[in-house]
Design a protein around this motif. Structure first.
Motif, PDB file in Angstrom:
ATOM      1  N   ASP A   1      -5.644   1.127   2.698  1.00  0.00           N
ATOM      2  CA  ASP A   1      -4.825   0.228   1.878  1.00  0.00           C
ATOM      3  C   ASP A   1      -3.832   1.019   1.030  1.00  0.00           C
ATOM      4  O   ASP A   1      -3.667   2.240   1.196  1.00  0.00           O
ATOM      5  CB  ASP A   1      -5.712  -0.667   1.009  1.00  0.00           C
ATOM      6  CG  ASP A   1      -6.426   0.109  -0.104  1.00  0.00           C
ATOM      7  OD1 ASP A   1      -6.283   1.347  -0.155  1.00  0.00           O
ATOM      8  OD2 ASP A   1      -7.106  -0.541  -0.917  1.00  0.00           O
ATOM      9  N   GLU A   2      -3.168   0.328   0.112  1.00  0.00           N
ATOM     10  CA  GLU A   2      -2.117   0.966  -0.684  1.00  0.00           C
ATOM     11  C   GLU A   2      -2.648   2.148  -1.488  1.00  0.00           C
ATOM     12  O   GLU A   2      -1.967   3.175  -1.624  1.00  0.00           O
ATOM     13  CB  GLU A   2      -1.478  -0.053  -1.627  1.00  0.00           C
ATOM     14  CG  GLU A   2      -0.366   0.535  -2.487  1.00  0.00           C
ATOM     15  CD  GLU A   2       0.255  -0.477  -3.432  1.00  0.00           C
ATOM     16  OE1 GLU A   2       1.144  -0.089  -4.212  1.00  0.00           O
ATOM     17  OE2 GLU A   2      -0.161  -1.660  -3.379  1.00  0.00           O
TER      18      GLU A   2
ATOM     19  N   ARG B   1      -2.868   5.010   0.868  1.00  0.00           N
ATOM     20  CA  ARG B   1      -1.525   5.452   1.259  1.00  0.00           C
ATOM     21  C   ARG B   1      -0.846   6.224   0.118  1.00  0.00           C
ATOM     22  O   ARG B   1      -0.080   7.158   0.360  1.00  0.00           O
ATOM     23  CB  ARG B   1      -0.677   4.257   1.692  1.00  0.00           C
ATOM     24  CG  ARG B   1      -1.111   3.653   3.022  1.00  0.00           C
ATOM     25  CD  ARG B   1      -0.084   2.671   3.555  1.00  0.00           C
ATOM     26  NE  ARG B   1      -0.058   1.436   2.781  1.00  0.00           N
ATOM     27  CZ  ARG B   1      -0.802   0.375   3.046  1.00  0.00           C
ATOM     28  NH1 ARG B   1      -1.673   0.414   4.042  1.00  0.00           N
ATOM     29  NH2 ARG B   1      -0.694  -0.718   2.318  1.00  0.00           N
TER      30      ARG B   1
ATOM     31  N   ARG C   1       4.176   0.757   9.476  1.00  0.00           N
ATOM     32  CA  ARG C   1       5.091  -0.361   9.299  1.00  0.00           C
ATOM     33  C   ARG C   1       4.910  -1.023   7.941  1.00  0.00           C
ATOM     34  O   ARG C   1       5.870  -1.494   7.330  1.00  0.00           O
ATOM     35  CB  ARG C   1       4.870  -1.382  10.413  1.00  0.00           C
ATOM     36  CG  ARG C   1       5.780  -2.599  10.282  1.00  0.00           C
ATOM     37  CD  ARG C   1       5.700  -3.495  11.495  1.00  0.00           C
ATOM     38  NE  ARG C   1       6.608  -4.618  11.378  1.00  0.00           N
ATOM     39  CZ  ARG C   1       6.853  -5.490  12.349  1.00  0.00           C
ATOM     40  NH1 ARG C   1       6.247  -5.357  13.512  1.00  0.00           N
ATOM     41  NH2 ARG C   1       7.702  -6.487  12.167  1.00  0.00           N
ATOM     42  N   GLU C   2       3.667  -1.060   7.446  1.00  0.00           N
ATOM     43  CA  GLU C   2       3.380  -1.755   6.192  1.00  0.00           C
ATOM     44  C   GLU C   2       3.621  -0.883   4.971  1.00  0.00           C
ATOM     45  O   GLU C   2       3.186  -1.212   3.861  1.00  0.00           O
ATOM     46  CB  GLU C   2       1.936  -2.256   6.179  1.00  0.00           C
ATOM     47  CG  GLU C   2       0.866  -1.170   6.148  1.00  0.00           C
ATOM     48  CD  GLU C   2       0.508  -0.615   7.507  1.00  0.00           C
ATOM     49  OE1 GLU C   2      -0.529   0.058   7.631  1.00  0.00           O
ATOM     50  OE2 GLU C   2       1.282  -0.850   8.469  1.00  0.00           O
TER      51      GLU C   2
ATOM     52  N   GLU D   1       4.771   0.662   1.684  1.00  0.00           N
ATOM     53  CA  GLU D   1       5.382   0.062   0.504  1.00  0.00           C
ATOM     54  C   GLU D   1       6.741   0.701   0.221  1.00  0.00           C
ATOM     55  O   GLU D   1       6.928   1.913   0.419  1.00  0.00           O
ATOM     56  CB  GLU D   1       4.465   0.258  -0.712  1.00  0.00           C
ATOM     57  CG  GLU D   1       3.185  -0.559  -0.684  1.00  0.00           C
ATOM     58  CD  GLU D   1       2.144  -0.044   0.283  1.00  0.00           C
ATOM     59  OE1 GLU D   1       1.208  -0.798   0.619  1.00  0.00           O
ATOM     60  OE2 GLU D   1       2.263   1.118   0.730  1.00  0.00           O
TER      61      GLU D   1
END
Length: 319
Positions: A136-137, A140, A159-160, A162
């Motif tokens: 998750d963020e 990352r 792709r996701e 932020e």
């Protein structure tokens, strides 16, 4: 003097079953768990491995198997998507790299365990975290600050990603990281920023990105570096005006790339069949769609690897 009390038969009947239940069920209340735990601690490694892979094995037994002397058994527990987080936690510090890597790939691994593994001293374990769907963020964000450029490169391909983290990677010290971001990003602001990157390989990454605008492709078609123009004609469809200009490009490399590109329209290829350079003309005339003779450019991917060992993959190596 010892005095024995005579108990009624009904009381004696109640005591016996209670004692028997405790022996059979054990303190966790799962029937037969005592027997299963005994099987987990004894027997051959193959038998314990079969137990670790059996979907019917109780979770309490998985706790025992997580500390099994065999790394193969521990790895089987680490790969189970139904393994409790408490059983996986000690495996994130296992001395065997493949066990830790199995935890890193397990989609049921908790974020807390992934945060521990993304800082693992072994690169293959760190890279496995990047491919975990549970990443998750928060994970990352740690990846974006990692000294491992390959880990940041894997982050750049997500792709996701932020916008804040993508903006940080725009200025990454590694041209390879910026190239991979340029090739994979969906963010138009990131593409616009990397269009002006002074490193050729980064602009080549932008040229391969199918999400560039027609105006950006026109600018790339006029890039002073041959490699950028060649990468562009191999990867994306261009407007007719750009194609007419490139079919007469001063570089044989660019015209050859057009002649062997899957995305070039047939009438342009026919024109290249009359090219003054024999190699370009021959390549255009001999081209067959999907024949495998077209050069293919791919961004490097190392997030997954084959099992086992081999050259360039030393266990415990750090980058």
């Amino acid at each position: 003097m010892l005095v024995r009390l005579a108990l009624p038969q009904s009381a004696r009947d109640m005591i016996a079953p209670m004692g028997k239940q405790q022996d059979v069920d054990g303190p966790d209340g799962h029937r037969g768990s005592g027997t299963t735990a005994h099987r987990a601690s004894g027997g051959s490694a193959d038998a314990r491995l079969a137990l670790a892979q059996d979907p019917a094995t109780p979770q309490m037994t998985l706790f025992d198997l997580a500390s099994d002397p065999s790394a193969v058994v521990r790895k089987a527990v680490a790969a189970r998507t139904d393994a409790p987080a408490q059983a996986l936690r000690p495996l994130t510090r296992d001395h065997d790299r493949q066990v830790r890597e199995a935890v890193a790939r397990n989609p049921s691994t908790s974020v807390a365990n992934l945060l521990r593994l993304v800082k693992d001293p072994d690169r293959w374990v760190r890279w496995a975290v990047a491919g975990n769907p549970a990443c998750d963020e928060s994970v990352r964000r740690v990846m974006s600050e990692a000294p491992d450029k390959e880990l940041r490169g894997l982050l750049a391909e997500m792709r996701e990603l932020e916008p804040e983290l993508a903006a940080r990677l725009i200025d990454d010290v590694s041209p390879e990281v910026r190239e991979r971001l340029a090739t994979h990003t969906h963010d138009p602001d990131v593409i616009a920023a990397l269009m002006t990157d002074r490193t050729v390989r980064v602009r080549k990454g932008v040229a391969r990105n199918p999400r560039t605008t027609a105006e950006q492709r026109r600018a790339l078609a006029q890039d002073p570096v041959v490699d950028v123009r060649a990468a562009l004609v191999r990867a994306v469809q261009l407007d007719e005006a750009d194609l007419e200009r490139l079919v007469h490009d001063r570089s044989v490399q660019v015209r050859l790339a057009m002649a062997t590109s899957e995305v070039i329209p047939s009438h342009i290829r026919q024109a290249l069949g009359r090219d003054p350079d024999d190699m370009v003309a021959g390549a255009a005339r001999d081209f067959r769609p999907a024949s495998g003779n077209a050069p293919v450019i791919r961004a490097p991917r190392v997030g997954h690897r084959r099992s086992g060992t081999g050259p360039g993959r030393p266990g415990g190596a750090a980058r």
